[in-house]
Motif scaffolding. Structure first.
Motif, PDB file in Angstrom:
ATOM      1  N   TRP A  88     -45.058  19.233   6.462  1.00 38.02           N
ATOM      2  CA  TRP A  88     -46.127  20.080   7.023  1.00 38.02           C
ATOM      3  C   TRP A  88     -47.448  19.304   7.047  1.00 38.02           C
ATOM      4  CZ3 TRP A  88     -46.432  24.965   9.112  1.00 38.02           C
ATOM      5  CH2 TRP A  88     -47.710  25.504   9.249  1.00 38.02           C
ATOM      6  N   THR A  91     -47.306  16.532   9.770  1.00 32.94           N
ATOM      7  CA  THR A  91     -47.041  16.860  11.175  1.00 32.94           C
ATOM      8  C   THR A  91     -47.808  18.075  11.684  1.00 32.94           C
ATOM      9  OG1 THR A  91     -45.077  18.147  10.579  1.00 32.94           O
ATOM     10  CG2 THR A  91     -44.741  15.826  11.091  1.00 32.94           C
ATOM     11  N   VAL A  92     -47.730  19.180  11.005  1.00 31.30           N
ATOM     12  CA  VAL A  92     -48.354  20.413  11.495  1.00 31.30           C
ATOM     13  C   VAL A  92     -49.856  20.441  11.214  1.00 31.30           C
ATOM     14  CG1 VAL A  92     -48.321  22.941  11.382  1.00 31.30           C
ATOM     15  CG2 VAL A  92     -46.182  21.653  11.201  1.00 31.30           C
ATOM     16  N   THR A 111     -48.055  24.473  19.039  1.00 34.41           N
ATOM     17  CA  THR A 111     -48.091  23.870  17.707  1.00 34.41           C
ATOM     18  C   THR A 111     -46.744  23.256  17.365  1.00 34.41           C
ATOM     19  OG1 THR A 111     -49.769  25.445  16.973  1.00 34.41           O
ATOM     20  CG2 THR A 111     -48.541  24.310  15.253  1.00 34.41           C
ATOM     21  N   SER A 115     -46.201  19.295  16.958  1.00 37.36           N
ATOM     22  CA  SER A 115     -45.780  18.884  15.613  1.00 37.36           C
ATOM     23  C   SER A 115     -44.461  18.117  15.679  1.00 37.36           C
ATOM     24  CB  SER A 115     -45.640  20.103  14.703  1.00 37.36           C
ATOM     25  OG  SER A 115     -46.895  20.744  14.563  1.00 37.36           O
TER      26      SER A 115
END
Length: 165
Positions: A88, A91-92, A111, A115
Motif C-alpha cells: 500500500w 503503490t497506492v 486509483t 496503483s
C-alpha cells in the motif's frame, strides 16, 4: 535525451544508468591516483554508491516478496498485514498523494489502475540493473569508458573553491 517510450528502451536505459554505480570503485581509484579527496572521501563515495545501487537493485525482489507474502495462503496474519501495508505504501499512497497535490480527485477505479501500474513499474525496476550487474559479472571489470554520470570531467570542488571573496 528524451525519455524511453517502450519497455526494452526503458530497461536498456536503466541498465546504462545503473552502470555508474559499478564504476564507483574505478572512479575512487582514479580520484586517489590524481590526488583528489581523502581516503575518507573515497570511502564515503563507495559507501554511497553501494547503498544507492543496492537500493535500486532490491526494489523488484522486495516488491515481489511483499506480493507473495500478502497473497500467500500459508502466510501468518501479522506477516501478511505487514506485507500488505508495504505494498500500500509503495503503490497506492503515492498515487493518492500525487493526485491530491495536483488537486484532482481520483475514482476508486483510477486509483486501482494507477496503483497497479505503479506496482508493475516497481516489479520491473530492477531488471535493467540486474542486466548490467550480470554483464559486469560475466565480462569482468569494465574496459570501456566510464559512465558519464560517474566520471565527471571536472575535479571535485574543494573547500577553497566554495569560499567567496
Amino acid at each position: 535525451m528524451p525519455a524511453a517510450e517502450h519497455l526494452p528502451e526503458l530497461l536498456s536505459q536503466s541498465g546504462r544508468w545503473f552502470q555508474s554505480y559499478l564504476d564507483y570503485p574505478q572512479c575512487a581509484a582514479r580520484w586517489h591516483a590524481q590526488g583528489h579527496g581523502s581516503r575518507l572521501d573515497h570511502a564515503a563515495a563507495l559507501a554511497i554508491g553501494t547503498y544507492r545501487g543496492m537500493a535500486w537493485l532490491l526494489v523488484s525482489p522486495a516488491m515481489a516478496a511483499c506480493l507473495a507474502l500478502a497473497l500467500g495462503p500459508r502466510t501468518r496474519l501479522p506477516v501478511r498485514a505487514t506485507a500488505a501495508a508495504a505494498l500500500w505504501t509503495a503503490t497506492v499512497a503515492p498515487v493518492r498523494q500525487l493526485a491530491k497535490a495536483e488537486g484532482r480527485p481520483l475514482t476508486v477505479r483510477e486509483t486501482a489502475v494507477q496503483s497497479a501500474e505503479t506496482l508493475a513499474g516497481l516489479l520491473l525496476k530492477s531488471i535493467g540493473p540486474l542486466t548490467a550487474l550480470g554483464r559486469w559479472a560475466v565480462t569482468g571489470t569494465r574496459r570501456t569508458a566510464l559512465a558519464p554520470k560517474s566520471n565527471r570531467r571536472a575535479a571535485p570542488p574543494t573547500t577553497s573553491d566554495m569560499e567567496t571573496p
